[in-house]
Design a protein around this motif. Sequence first.
Motif, PDB file in Angstrom:
ATOM      1  N   ALA A  35       0.831  -1.205   0.000  1.00 47.64           N
ATOM      2  CA  ALA A  35       0.000   0.000   0.000  1.00 47.64           C
ATOM      3  C   ALA A  35       0.864   1.254   0.000  1.00 47.64           C
ATOM      4  O   ALA A  35       0.559   2.224  -0.705  1.00 47.64           O
ATOM      5  N   LEU A  39       0.537   3.679  -3.140  1.00 47.97           N
ATOM      6  CA  LEU A  39      -0.162   4.928  -2.810  1.00 47.97           C
ATOM      7  C   LEU A  39       0.796   6.057  -2.437  1.00 47.97           C
ATOM      8  O   LEU A  39       0.388   7.025  -1.805  1.00 47.97           O
ATOM      9  N   LEU A  61      -6.301   9.907  -3.305  1.00 51.57           N
ATOM     10  CA  LEU A  61      -6.349   8.722  -2.462  1.00 51.57           C
ATOM     11  C   LEU A  61      -7.493   7.802  -2.877  1.00 51.57           C
ATOM     12  O   LEU A  61      -7.324   6.584  -2.952  1.00 51.57           O
ATOM     13  N   LEU A  65      -6.831   4.129  -4.177  1.00 53.18           N
ATOM     14  CA  LEU A  65      -7.377   2.962  -3.481  1.00 53.18           C
ATOM     15  C   LEU A  65      -8.146   2.062  -4.437  1.00 53.18           C
ATOM     16  O   LEU A  65      -8.068   0.837  -4.343  1.00 53.18           O
ATOM     17  N   THR A  68      -5.707  -0.022  -6.302  1.00 53.31           N
ATOM     18  CA  THR A  68      -4.925  -0.992  -5.537  1.00 53.31           C
ATOM     19  C   THR A  68      -5.743  -2.177  -5.045  1.00 53.31           C
ATOM     20  O   THR A  68      -5.185  -3.078  -4.410  1.00 53.31           O
TER      21      THR A  68
END
Length: 152
Positions: A35, A39, A61, A65, A68
């Motif tokens: 992550a 990110l 973000l 997200l 991901t």
Amino acid sequence: MSGQVKARGRGSGLWLGGLACGAVITLATPTAVLAGLLLAPAGLAWVLDRAPDRPTARPMLLCGLAATVQPMATLWLTGHGMETALATAADLATLAVAWAAQAAGWLLSELAPFVAGLAIEARARARGAKLRAERRRLEEEWGLPAAEPPTP
């Protein structure tokens, strides 16, 4: 007094967030590493965006997200190992998709106010034209002299 209460509330939220991050890093290190790498642009934007609601970092973000989800699911379904996390993060296609999604979130945050302003201006112009046409119709109907157009 309310300023002191707000400052104290934000500090405790920051402390709890740090505690949660520490727990994730300790208990799920491969997830935290993957992550963190996928990110990274959103994390940097979160640190640099000093606006109260972080209007640039939040869309980045959110888009990051979304990008991901698949790599995280792959990590969790293949044993949740550090080797898998690093291999997934080293895959240029996965990294490019995640970072491109965050770039799209940034672009959206920059373009949305501009597009909204154009839409508002177009609506105001259309309403003004409609009102001027209605005024001309009423002037003709009532036999009133034509009003001079307003100067911009």
